[in-house]
Design a protein around this motif. Structure first.
Motif, PDB file in Angstrom:
ATOM      1  N   TYR A 590       4.505   9.809   1.535  1.00 24.66           N
ATOM      2  CA  TYR A 590       5.117   8.565   1.070  1.00 24.66           C
ATOM      3  C   TYR A 590       4.465   7.349   1.738  1.00 24.66           C
ATOM      4  O   TYR A 590       4.103   6.375   1.063  1.00 24.66           O
ATOM      5  N   TYR A 591       4.280   7.412   3.059  1.00 25.89           N
ATOM      6  CA  TYR A 591       3.706   6.266   3.775  1.00 25.89           C
ATOM      7  C   TYR A 591       2.220   6.095   3.482  1.00 25.89           C
ATOM      8  O   TYR A 591       1.708   4.969   3.499  1.00 25.89           O
ATOM      9  N   ASP A 592       1.527   7.187   3.180  1.00 26.15           N
ATOM     10  CA  ASP A 592       0.135   7.059   2.767  1.00 26.15           C
ATOM     11  C   ASP A 592       0.039   6.277   1.459  1.00 26.15           C
ATOM     12  O   ASP A 592      -0.866   5.451   1.273  1.00 26.15           O
ATOM     13  N   LYS A 593       0.975   6.525   0.552  1.00 30.68           N
ATOM     14  CA  LYS A 593       0.990   5.787  -0.714  1.00 30.68           C
ATOM     15  C   LYS A 593       1.291   4.308  -0.482  1.00 30.68           C
ATOM     16  O   LYS A 593       0.648   3.423  -1.050  1.00 30.68           O
ATOM     17  N   LYS A 594       2.287   4.037   0.350  1.00 33.97           N
ATOM     18  CA  LYS A 594       2.623   2.641   0.635  1.00 33.97           C
ATOM     19  C   LYS A 594       1.467   1.921   1.341  1.00 33.97           C
ATOM     20  O   LYS A 594       1.243   0.724   1.120  1.00 33.97           O
ATOM     21  N   TYR A 595       0.716   2.658   2.150  1.00 37.45           N
ATOM     22  CA  TYR A 595      -0.429   2.053   2.831  1.00 37.45           C
ATOM     23  C   TYR A 595      -1.515   1.679   1.824  1.00 37.45           C
ATOM     24  O   TYR A 595      -2.177   0.642   1.966  1.00 37.45           O
ATOM     25  N   GLN A 596      -1.681   2.508   0.794  1.00 37.51           N
ATOM     26  CA  GLN A 596      -2.626   2.153  -0.269  1.00 37.51           C
ATOM     27  C   GLN A 596      -2.209   0.854  -0.950  1.00 37.51           C
ATOM     28  O   GLN A 596      -3.047  -0.007  -1.239  1.00 37.51           O
ATOM     29  N   VAL A 597      -0.901   0.697  -1.196  1.00 37.29           N
ATOM     30  CA  VAL A 597      -0.398  -0.546  -1.787  1.00 37.29           C
ATOM     31  C   VAL A 597      -0.640  -1.710  -0.826  1.00 37.29           C
ATOM     32  O   VAL A 597      -1.040  -2.808  -1.237  1.00 37.29           O
ATOM     33  N   PHE A 598      -0.380  -1.484   0.458  1.00 39.68           N
ATOM     34  CA  PHE A 598      -0.575  -2.497   1.492  1.00 39.68           C
ATOM     35  C   PHE A 598      -1.999  -3.055   1.432  1.00 39.68           C
ATOM     36  O   PHE A 598      -2.210  -4.274   1.432  1.00 39.68           O
ATOM     37  N   LEU A 599      -2.986  -2.177   1.367  1.00 39.18           N
ATOM     38  CA  LEU A 599      -4.379  -2.615   1.321  1.00 39.18           C
ATOM     39  C   LEU A 599      -4.705  -3.308   0.004  1.00 39.18           C
ATOM     40  O   LEU A 599      -5.531  -4.236  -0.038  1.00 39.18           O
ATOM     41  N   LYS A 600      -4.060  -2.866  -1.074  1.00 42.06           N
ATOM     42  CA  LYS A 600      -4.274  -3.512  -2.369  1.00 42.06           C
ATOM     43  C   LYS A 600      -3.760  -4.951  -2.363  1.00 42.06           C
ATOM     44  O   LYS A 600      -4.325  -5.826  -3.025  1.00 42.06           O
ATOM     45  N   LEU A 601      -2.690  -5.200  -1.615  1.00 42.86           N
ATOM     46  CA  LEU A 601      -2.116  -6.543  -1.594  1.00 42.86           C
ATOM     47  C   LEU A 601      -3.130  -7.576  -1.109  1.00 42.86           C
ATOM     48  O   LEU A 601      -3.300  -8.638  -1.720  1.00 42.86           O
ATOM     49  N   VAL A 602      -3.808  -7.289  -0.004  1.00 44.86           N
ATOM     50  CA  VAL A 602      -4.774  -8.267   0.508  1.00 44.86           C
ATOM     51  C   VAL A 602      -6.003  -8.331  -0.383  1.00 44.86           C
ATOM     52  O   VAL A 602      -6.606  -9.395  -0.568  1.00 44.86           O
ATOM     53  N   GLU A 603      -6.362  -7.204  -0.967  1.00 43.43           N
ATOM     54  CA  GLU A 603      -7.482  -7.204  -1.914  1.00 43.43           C
ATOM     55  C   GLU A 603      -7.165  -8.122  -3.092  1.00 43.43           C
ATOM     56  O   GLU A 603      -8.002  -8.929  -3.512  1.00 43.43           O
ATOM     57  N   HIS A 604      -5.940  -8.010  -3.613  1.00 43.44           N
ATOM     58  CA  HIS A 604      -5.535  -8.849  -4.735  1.00 43.44           C
ATOM     59  C   HIS A 604      -5.451 -10.320  -4.328  1.00 43.44           C
ATOM     60  O   HIS A 604      -5.831 -11.210  -5.100  1.00 43.44           O
ATOM     61  N   GLN A 605      -4.951 -10.579  -3.109  1.00 44.26           N
ATOM     62  CA  GLN A 605      -4.852 -11.966  -2.662  1.00 44.26           C
ATOM     63  C   GLN A 605      -6.231 -12.628  -2.642  1.00 44.26           C
ATOM     64  O   GLN A 605      -6.385 -13.794  -3.063  1.00 44.26           O
ATOM     65  N   LYS A 606      -7.221 -11.904  -2.185  1.00 45.78           N
ATOM     66  CA  LYS A 606      -8.579 -12.453  -2.168  1.00 45.78           C
ATOM     67  C   LYS A 606      -9.101 -12.666  -3.585  1.00 45.78           C
ATOM     68  O   LYS A 606      -9.813 -13.644  -3.852  1.00 45.78           O
ATOM     69  N   GLU A 607      -8.741 -11.774  -4.501  1.00 43.27           N
ATOM     70  CA  GLU A 607      -9.145 -11.939  -5.892  1.00 43.27           C
ATOM     71  C   GLU A 607      -8.494 -13.183  -6.502  1.00 43.27           C
ATOM     72  O   GLU A 607      -9.150 -13.938  -7.234  1.00 43.27           O
ATOM     73  N   TYR A 608      -7.225 -13.390  -6.186  1.00 38.87           N
ATOM     74  CA  TYR A 608      -6.522 -14.570  -6.711  1.00 38.87           C
ATOM     75  C   TYR A 608      -7.190 -15.853  -6.206  1.00 38.87           C
ATOM     76  O   TYR A 608      -7.373 -16.814  -6.955  1.00 38.87           O
ATOM     77  N   ALA A 609      -7.538 -15.843  -4.897  1.00 42.00           N
ATOM     78  CA  ALA A 609      -8.177 -17.030  -4.320  1.00 42.00           C
ATOM     79  C   ALA A 609      -9.521 -17.304  -4.985  1.00 42.00           C
ATOM     80  O   ALA A 609      -9.874 -18.457  -5.262  1.00 42.00           O
ATOM     81  N   ALA A 610     -10.260 -16.232  -5.283  1.00 42.16           N
ATOM     82  CA  ALA A 610     -11.559 -16.393  -5.934  1.00 42.16           C
ATOM     83  C   ALA A 610     -11.396 -16.953  -7.346  1.00 42.16           C
ATOM     84  O   ALA A 610     -12.190 -17.801  -7.792  1.00 42.16           O
TER      85      ALA A 610
END
Length: 615
Positions: A590-610
């Protein structure tokens, strides 16, 4: 300074009651009935002995403790200190206000004590910047010209432009701060003062102190700086000293012309005795005997890290029992969180401060990861919720802290599932004040995904849980960066205010997959300051080898005169395991899955900024 200087004994911790969400040095309630009034702890057969006073200056309060030779906290007192935020990201304090609070709490803890038995005094503090003129008078660090506010606090982010320019130089000193200097370090703040307050502050300045060094100067009149402060926050090298080319390159060549007298040209290891001890004037202010030993200081987090990383873990079934101390990560978690890992050889970790030689444990290199304003973030999320008034009322009715109440409430609403599973569709990225490690990006913002229209107490509790989990995922992110660079970590050692929150501790165990060790005396930072005083007094001079495995990793050239063995003995003798919290390995998927989401959040934030920056 080419030889590794000796550091003091690592501090043990003092018991405090649970109040998560506060700073690492906030104490709510007390396990000792007389603590807080400056009286000796009742009970027990206390034979006459030697005592040491520790003073700890945190973000929001000053605290003092009276400690005996066994590291037992006998008396405690604290007092709040003022903070100003004249505009966004400008955070200021007053050195006069802080010193007055130091005097108040110190007088309280020595009430009823034979002052002749007090042998030493030590200070630790946040790494805030204190500015004084040539006559040691406060200078304003603000546009209002208020000289009472002469401290730029550690969490101040006013120098964003300056730190960008410093980082663009790509100077070699930056490799020792993870490749990117933080806006929270001193060089960008100094440059900001020169560029923005030239007439009212910069041109009049005679002394720039890290707050721990200001306190030791105030007590002794000695302007020598602690190696810990200068190495970790000012780009000083324990081996080479100051680098002239760096200060010239960033436009602060002013310091070179006077041989760095304004920022420190005499450097001492933490715990070294300063000058002739406590001056008569300071002795009167503090209520202590003149002439007692005063130690060179430590940064608060480093005092905590030294206090827990050497804990004797024998008999607790931990993998680190048979491993070198380099397998341990000390996490000092309060207003912000610091992640302290040590190594025999220098390890360069992108986005993680260091490596710093002998900055925490003598003979070892230190890497320091961090998360800015973690405790403050939890408070921010909880107190800003619509259901907060209801939470306050219910917690007060039960005589509980709001966080103890929230933890109980989560247990009620989780039903048959593990409590962590309540956030299956609620995720938080915790960098509301930028990312310190391992991305070293102060432009990052906080993120929350999965919000609903409802705003009841259940929603508040689950948002609180998701925030705690996000901080633990941030710790996992830092650990992975450190291990990718060469560290090998198996066990976490937690101290500080947030470590008193069982939910915070369990989430760190579950999310990192590592056991968490809590010391028997959990308030390591405060007592650590007293141990500095004990080291300066000369009372602890015995050499005792073979107690722990540190000796097997000592750096070449370290001998028994280096202070190394003193640290080794104290680590084994004064730090004991209070509790071990093991991860729930059945929840790993379960926490491995949430960690994948965690990393996606910052990836998406950088995409939004771009996207927003694009044409």
């Amino acid at each position: 300074m080419r030889s590794p200087p000796p550091l003091p004994f690592p501090p043990p911790a003092a018991k405090v009651s649970f109040q998560p969400g506060l700073g690492s040095r906030d104490v709510v309630g007390s396990p000792y009935p007389l603590l807080g009034r400056g009286n000796a702890m009742p009970g027990g057969n206390q034979e006459p002995g030697r005592y040491y006073v520790g003073v700890d200056v945190g973000t929001g309060s000053v605290r003092a403790a009276l400690v005996d030779q066994r590291g037992t906290l006998l008396a405690f007192a604290d007092q709040a200190i003022n903070k100003w935020e004249p505009q966004f990201n400008h955070h200021e304090q007053s050195s006069e206000d802080i010193w007055a609070a130091c005097c108040t709490v110190t007088k309280k803890v020595v009430q009823g004590i034979d002052l002749n038995q007090i042998r030493g005094l030590g200070f630790d503090a946040t790494c805030s910047l204190v500015v004084l003129d040539k006559q040691f008078r406060p200078l304003p660090v603000n546009h209002e010209g208020d000289s009472h506010r002469n401290i730029i606090m550690w969490l101040d982010h006013r120098a964003v432009s300056q730190v960008h320019r410093i980082n663009n130089t790509k100077h070699s000193v930056l490799q020792y701060v993870g490749g990117v200097m933080s806006v929270e370090m001193q060089a960008p703040k100094l440059l900001w003062l020169k560029e923005n307050l030239r007439e009212t502050c910069w041109d009049k300045a005679g002394h720039f102190f890290d707050l721990p060094d200001f306190l030791s100067w105030k007590a002794t009149g000695v302007t020598a700086r602690s190696l810990c402060s200068l190495v970790c926050k000012w780009t000083y090298s324990a081996e080479k000293g100051w680098d002239d080319s760096f200060w010239k390159m960033i436009g602060l060549e002013d310091f070179i012309s006077d041989n760095y007298s304004k920022i420190g040209n005499q450097v001492l290891p933490p715990g070294a005795s300063l000058g002739n001890g406590l001056t008569p004037e300071a002795a009167k202010d503090l209520g202590l005997p003149a002439g007692i030993a005063v130690a060179a200081s430590l940064i608060d987090a480093h005092a905590g890290g030294l206090g827990v990383i050497g804990t004797d873990v024998r008999g607790h079934g931990l993998a680190c029992e048979g491993q070198p101390v380099t397998s341990r990560l000390a996490v000092i978690c309060g207003t912000s969180s610091c992640h302290m890992g040590i190594s025999k050889d220098p390890i360069f970790v992108p986005g993680v401060w260091g490596p710093y030689f002998s900055a925490m444990v003598p003979g070892f290199w230190l890497n320091e990861g961090g998360q800015s304003v973690t405790g403050k973030l939890i408070d921010h999320m909880v107190q800003g919720h619509a259901a907060f008034p209801e939470l306050q009322a219910k917690a007060t009715a039960r005589c509980q802290s709001i966080y103890a109440y929230l933890n109980n409430h989560l247990d009620l609403i989780k039903k048959a599932q593990p409590v962590g599973f309540l956030t299956v569709d609620l995720h938080v990225w915790p960098d509301f004040h930028g990312n310190r490690s391992p991305l070293a990006d102060l432009t990052l913002k906080g993120m929350v995904t999965g919000l609903k229209l409802s705003q009841d107490l259940n929603d508040l509790a689950i948002l609180y849980l998701a925030t705690v989990q996000a901080i633990a995922f941030g710790t996992r992110f830092i650990i992975e960066a450190m291990e990718a660079a060469g560290h090998s970590i198996s066990t976490l050692f937690l101290c500080g205010g947030l470590s008193k929150n069982p939910l915070f501790v369990q989430m760190h165990a579950d999310i990192t997959g590592m056991p968490v060790v809590l010391s028997q005396e959990v308030e390591s930072v405060l007592v650590g300051a007293a141990i500095l005083g004990a080291c300066a007094s000369g009372d602890f001079t015995s050499v005792q080898k073979g107690r722990v495995t540190l000796a097997n990793l000592a750096a070449p050239g370290l001998g028994t005169n280096s202070g190394f063995w003193q640290v080794e003995e104290a680590m084994a003798r004064m730090s004991k395991v209070g509790k071990v919290v093991f991860p729930r390995l059945e929840d790993k998927r379960y926490y491995d899955k949430k960690y994948q989401v965690f990393l996606k959040l910052v990836e998406h934030q950088k995409e939004y900024a771009a996207i927003m920056k694009g044409d």
